[in-house]
Design a protein around this motif. Structure first.
Motif, PDB file in Angstrom:
ATOM      1  N   MET A   1      41.840  10.833  32.093  1.00 32.71           N
ATOM      2  CA  MET A   1      40.924   9.715  31.905  1.00 32.71           C
ATOM      3  C   MET A   1      39.523  10.244  31.578  1.00 32.71           C
ATOM      4  O   MET A   1      39.135  11.317  32.010  1.00 32.71           O
ATOM      5  CB  MET A   1      40.857   8.866  33.174  1.00 32.71           C
ATOM      6  N   ALA A   2      38.804   9.494  30.832  1.00 31.60           N
ATOM      7  CA  ALA A   2      37.470   9.915  30.443  1.00 31.60           C
ATOM      8  C   ALA A   2      36.449   9.386  31.438  1.00 31.60           C
ATOM      9  O   ALA A   2      36.398   8.197  31.711  1.00 31.60           O
ATOM     10  CB  ALA A   2      37.154   9.402  29.042  1.00 31.60           C
ATOM     11  N   HIS A   3      35.657  10.306  31.992  1.00 31.72           N
ATOM     12  CA  HIS A   3      34.559   9.892  32.863  1.00 31.72           C
ATOM     13  C   HIS A   3      33.309   9.799  32.004  1.00 31.72           C
ATOM     14  O   HIS A   3      32.928  10.755  31.335  1.00 31.72           O
ATOM     15  CB  HIS A   3      34.361  10.904  33.988  1.00 31.72           C
ATOM     16  N   ILE A   4      32.664   8.651  32.019  1.00 33.54           N
ATOM     17  CA  ILE A   4      31.552   8.406  31.104  1.00 33.54           C
ATOM     18  C   ILE A   4      30.267   8.212  31.890  1.00 33.54           C
ATOM     19  O   ILE A   4      30.134   7.270  32.661  1.00 33.54           O
ATOM     20  CB  ILE A   4      31.825   7.162  30.232  1.00 33.54           C
ATOM     21  N   ASP A   5      29.319   9.111  31.702  1.00 29.73           N
ATOM     22  CA  ASP A   5      27.990   8.966  32.256  1.00 29.73           C
ATOM     23  C   ASP A   5      26.991   9.389  31.180  1.00 29.73           C
ATOM     24  O   ASP A   5      27.362   9.559  30.004  1.00 29.73           O
ATOM     25  CB  ASP A   5      27.833   9.795  33.538  1.00 29.73           C
ATOM     26  N   TYR A   6      25.746   9.546  31.558  1.00 31.82           N
ATOM     27  CA  TYR A   6      24.716   9.901  30.575  1.00 31.82           C
ATOM     28  C   TYR A   6      25.050  11.200  29.854  1.00 31.82           C
ATOM     29  O   TYR A   6      24.927  11.301  28.625  1.00 31.82           O
ATOM     30  CB  TYR A   6      23.365  10.027  31.281  1.00 31.82           C
ATOM     31  N   HIS A   7      25.502  12.205  30.605  1.00 32.82           N
ATOM     32  CA  HIS A   7      25.776  13.508  30.007  1.00 32.82           C
ATOM     33  C   HIS A   7      26.969  13.457  29.057  1.00 32.82           C
ATOM     34  O   HIS A   7      26.979  14.151  28.037  1.00 32.82           O
ATOM     35  CB  HIS A   7      26.007  14.542  31.114  1.00 32.82           C
ATOM     36  N   ALA A   8      27.962  12.637  29.376  1.00 36.38           N
ATOM     37  CA  ALA A   8      29.101  12.495  28.467  1.00 36.38           C
ATOM     38  C   ALA A   8      28.670  11.850  27.155  1.00 36.38           C
ATOM     39  O   ALA A   8      29.110  12.255  26.071  1.00 36.38           O
ATOM     40  CB  ALA A   8      30.193  11.660  29.135  1.00 36.38           C
ATOM     41  N   VAL A   9      27.784  10.854  27.223  1.00 32.82           N
ATOM     42  CA  VAL A   9      27.272  10.210  26.015  1.00 32.82           C
ATOM     43  C   VAL A   9      26.427  11.191  25.217  1.00 32.82           C
ATOM     44  O   VAL A   9      26.574  11.310  23.988  1.00 32.82           O
ATOM     45  CB  VAL A   9      26.444   8.963  26.379  1.00 32.82           C
ATOM     46  N   LEU A  10      25.538  11.917  25.890  1.00 32.58           N
ATOM     47  CA  LEU A  10      24.683  12.881  25.204  1.00 32.58           C
ATOM     48  C   LEU A  10      25.524  13.960  24.521  1.00 32.58           C
ATOM     49  O   LEU A  10      25.249  14.338  23.374  1.00 32.58           O
ATOM     50  CB  LEU A  10      23.719  13.518  26.203  1.00 32.58           C
ATOM     51  N   GLU A  11      26.542  14.444  25.206  1.00 30.37           N
ATOM     52  CA  GLU A  11      27.401  15.477  24.622  1.00 30.37           C
ATOM     53  C   GLU A  11      28.118  14.958  23.383  1.00 30.37           C
ATOM     54  O   GLU A  11      28.246  15.670  22.385  1.00 30.37           O
ATOM     55  CB  GLU A  11      28.422  15.941  25.661  1.00 30.37           C
ATOM     56  N   ALA A  12      28.591  13.709  23.437  1.00 32.42           N
ATOM     57  CA  ALA A  12      29.259  13.130  22.267  1.00 32.42           C
ATOM     58  C   ALA A  12      28.288  13.005  21.095  1.00 32.42           C
ATOM     59  O   ALA A  12      28.646  13.272  19.945  1.00 32.42           O
ATOM     60  CB  ALA A  12      29.837  11.765  22.632  1.00 32.42           C
ATOM     61  N   LEU A  13      27.042  12.604  21.365  1.00 29.64           N
ATOM     62  CA  LEU A  13      26.050  12.476  20.302  1.00 29.64           C
ATOM     63  C   LEU A  13      25.715  13.833  19.697  1.00 29.64           C
ATOM     64  O   LEU A  13      25.524  13.950  18.482  1.00 29.64           O
ATOM     65  CB  LEU A  13      24.772  11.835  20.856  1.00 29.64           C
ATOM     66  N   GLN A  14      25.659  14.858  20.525  1.00 28.17           N
ATOM     67  CA  GLN A  14      25.301  16.191  20.045  1.00 28.17           C
ATOM     68  C   GLN A  14      26.429  16.866  19.276  1.00 28.17           C
ATOM     69  O   GLN A  14      26.189  17.596  18.321  1.00 28.17           O
ATOM     70  CB  GLN A  14      24.878  17.068  21.229  1.00 28.17           C
ATOM     71  N   ASN A  15      27.673  16.605  19.702  1.00 26.75           N
ATOM     72  CA  ASN A  15      28.825  17.319  19.122  1.00 26.75           C
ATOM     73  C   ASN A  15      29.431  16.614  17.918  1.00 26.75           C
ATOM     74  O   ASN A  15      30.229  17.223  17.195  1.00 26.75           O
ATOM     75  CB  ASN A  15      29.908  17.511  20.184  1.00 26.75           C
ATOM     76  N   HIS A  16      29.082  15.351  17.702  1.00 25.80           N
ATOM     77  CA  HIS A  16      29.705  14.604  16.600  1.00 25.80           C
ATOM     78  C   HIS A  16      28.612  13.906  15.805  1.00 25.80           C
ATOM     79  O   HIS A  16      28.354  12.720  15.976  1.00 25.80           O
ATOM     80  CB  HIS A  16      30.702  13.584  17.156  1.00 25.80           C
TER      81      HIS A  16
ATOM     82  N   GLU B   1      38.740   9.135  20.436  1.00 22.27           N
ATOM     83  CA  GLU B   1      39.876   9.938  19.998  1.00 22.27           C
ATOM     84  C   GLU B   1      40.206  11.012  21.028  1.00 22.27           C
ATOM     85  O   GLU B   1      41.370  11.241  21.359  1.00 22.27           O
ATOM     86  CB  GLU B   1      39.579  10.574  18.636  1.00 22.27           C
ATOM     87  N   LYS B   2      39.172  11.678  21.528  1.00 17.67           N
ATOM     88  CA  LYS B   2      39.375  12.706  22.548  1.00 17.67           C
ATOM     89  C   LYS B   2      39.914  12.087  23.834  1.00 17.67           C
ATOM     90  O   LYS B   2      40.803  12.653  24.492  1.00 17.67           O
ATOM     91  CB  LYS B   2      38.053  13.428  22.824  1.00 17.67           C
ATOM     92  N   ALA B   3      39.403  10.920  24.203  1.00 15.38           N
ATOM     93  CA  ALA B   3      39.862  10.248  25.417  1.00 15.38           C
ATOM     94  C   ALA B   3      41.314   9.794  25.277  1.00 15.38           C
ATOM     95  O   ALA B   3      42.083   9.867  26.245  1.00 15.38           O
ATOM     96  CB  ALA B   3      38.962   9.044  25.718  1.00 15.38           C
ATOM     97  N   GLU B   4      41.705   9.336  24.083  1.00  8.36           N
ATOM     98  CA  GLU B   4      43.103   8.954  23.857  1.00  8.36           C
ATOM     99  C   GLU B   4      44.027  10.145  24.024  1.00  8.36           C
ATOM    100  O   GLU B   4      45.102  10.045  24.629  1.00  8.36           O
ATOM    101  CB  GLU B   4      43.274   8.366  22.460  1.00  8.36           C
ATOM    102  N   ASP B   5      43.633  11.295  23.466  1.00  3.78           N
ATOM    103  CA  ASP B   5      44.445  12.505  23.614  1.00  3.78           C
ATOM    104  C   ASP B   5      44.602  12.869  25.086  1.00  3.78           C
ATOM    105  O   ASP B   5      45.692  13.255  25.531  1.00  3.78           O
ATOM    106  CB  ASP B   5      43.804  13.669  22.848  1.00  3.78           C
ATOM    107  N   SER B   6      43.518  12.747  25.838  1.00  2.00           N
ATOM    108  CA  SER B   6      43.572  13.032  27.267  1.00  2.00           C
ATOM    109  C   SER B   6      44.489  12.045  27.983  1.00  2.00           C
ATOM    110  O   SER B   6      45.237  12.417  28.899  1.00  2.00           O
ATOM    111  CB  SER B   6      42.158  12.977  27.856  1.00  2.00           C
TER     112      SER B   6
ATOM    113  N   ILE C   1      40.755   1.508  26.343  1.00  2.00           N
ATOM    114  CA  ILE C   1      39.785   1.809  25.292  1.00  2.00           C
ATOM    115  C   ILE C   1      38.614   0.835  25.339  1.00  2.00           C
ATOM    116  O   ILE C   1      37.448   1.225  25.192  1.00  2.00           O
ATOM    117  CB  ILE C   1      40.465   1.770  23.906  1.00  2.00           C
ATOM    118  N   ALA C   2      38.906  -0.441  25.546  1.00  2.00           N
ATOM    119  CA  ALA C   2      37.843  -1.439  25.659  1.00  2.00           C
ATOM    120  C   ALA C   2      36.916  -1.100  26.819  1.00  2.00           C
ATOM    121  O   ALA C   2      35.692  -1.259  26.720  1.00  2.00           O
ATOM    122  CB  ALA C   2      38.443  -2.829  25.841  1.00  2.00           C
ATOM    123  N   LEU C   3      37.487  -0.600  27.915  1.00  2.00           N
ATOM    124  CA  LEU C   3      36.676  -0.213  29.067  1.00  2.00           C
ATOM    125  C   LEU C   3      35.826   1.013  28.748  1.00  2.00           C
ATOM    126  O   LEU C   3      34.642   1.069  29.096  1.00  2.00           O
ATOM    127  CB  LEU C   3      37.595   0.069  30.266  1.00  2.00           C
ATOM    128  N   TRP C   4      36.416   2.007  28.072  1.00  2.00           N
ATOM    129  CA  TRP C   4      35.652   3.193  27.667  1.00  2.00           C
ATOM    130  C   TRP C   4      34.498   2.817  26.743  1.00  2.00           C
ATOM    131  O   TRP C   4      33.384   3.313  26.898  1.00  2.00           O
ATOM    132  CB  TRP C   4      36.570   4.186  26.952  1.00  2.00           C
TER     133      TRP C   4
END
Length: 235
Positions: free
Chosen positions: A1-16, A27-32, A131-134
């Motif tokens: 499951m994907a844990h979503i906090d500020y750092h997870a959002v920042l990392e997604a913005l920086q890496n993609h 996509e990454k959360a679905e694979d997980s 997905i809607a929750l994520w």
């Protein structure tokens, strides 16, 4: 499951930064999710019951499961569901028992997994709901931490959100931060200019701007939008 906090959002913005960061995150959360399903959940009574009660995955996520090439998992999940779907179809065409004694009528509905599955709504796919929750948590944290400069810089360095996710943000908060809306507007203007040049022949036909247009308008092909048009077996 994907844990979503500020750092997870920042990392997604920086890496993609070349695509919608939320689409990439999902996509990454679905694979997980499927990793957890295949190696932890399949065969457990709790997940099997939830799967049956939801009438299985939507077609898109069922095919995503197929791509995992795990025949045992598919058999364990879908063989019981097949049995119940056939039973639901048969029950739909049975004549009601009009002459059953009134004292024997069962007024309470069966709340077991199979019975709930026969009444599952069009949006009950367990992964669609997740997905809607994520999406909600990701956009909530994006809006909640909008004044953080590292987050703003990371967002501006990328292409921004795709149109469906930007609309979902507006639907959730009513009004996006000015800096974010400005960046989205710049993205739209740049894309429109490139598409017009492509249509007029100014750009070579090898340009992939049409792919960028579709991905911005609809999100990636793998994404599932929650429009409720899935074909399901209903009682």
């Amino acid at each position: 499951m994907a844990h979503i906090d500020y750092h997870a959002v920042l990392e997604a913005l920086q890496n993609h930064q070349d695509r919608c960061p939320l689409c990439c995150f999902l996509e990454k959360a679905e694979d997980s999710y499927f990793d957890s399903l295949l190696y932890s959940w399949v065969g457990t009574e709790g997940f099997q019951d939830r799967f049956l009660a939801a009438n299985g995955f939507c077609p898109a996520h069922a095919h995503h499961l197929r791509e995992q090439n795990d025949g045992v998992a598919v058999a364990m999940l879908y063989a019981p569901l097949l049995k119940h779907r056939l039973r639901w179809q048969q029950n739909r065409h049975r004549l009601p028992r009009l002459f059953r004694p009134l004292g024997r009528l069962k007024l309470r509905r069966n709340q077991g997994p199979a019975a709930r599955g026969s009444r599952a709504s069009l949006r009950d796919c367990p992964l669609c709901e997740q997905i809607a929750l994520w999406e909600t948590h990701f956009l909530h944290n994006l809006f909640r931490h909008q004044k953080e400069l590292p987050l703003q810089e990371a967002f501006r360095s990328g292409t921004g959100l795709c149109l469906p996710h930007f609309e979902r943000l507006l639907w959730g908060v009513g009004k996006a931060p000015a800096w974010l809306s400005h960046h989205q507007d710049e993205r739209v203007r740049t894309l429109q200019e490139s598409v017009e040049e492509y249509a007029s022949g100014s750009q070579g036909r090898n340009s992939t701007v049409w792919r960028e247009l579709l991905e911005y308008m609809e999100g990636p092909a793998r994404a599932v939008r929650h429009t409720g048009h899935r074909r399901r077996f209903r009682s």
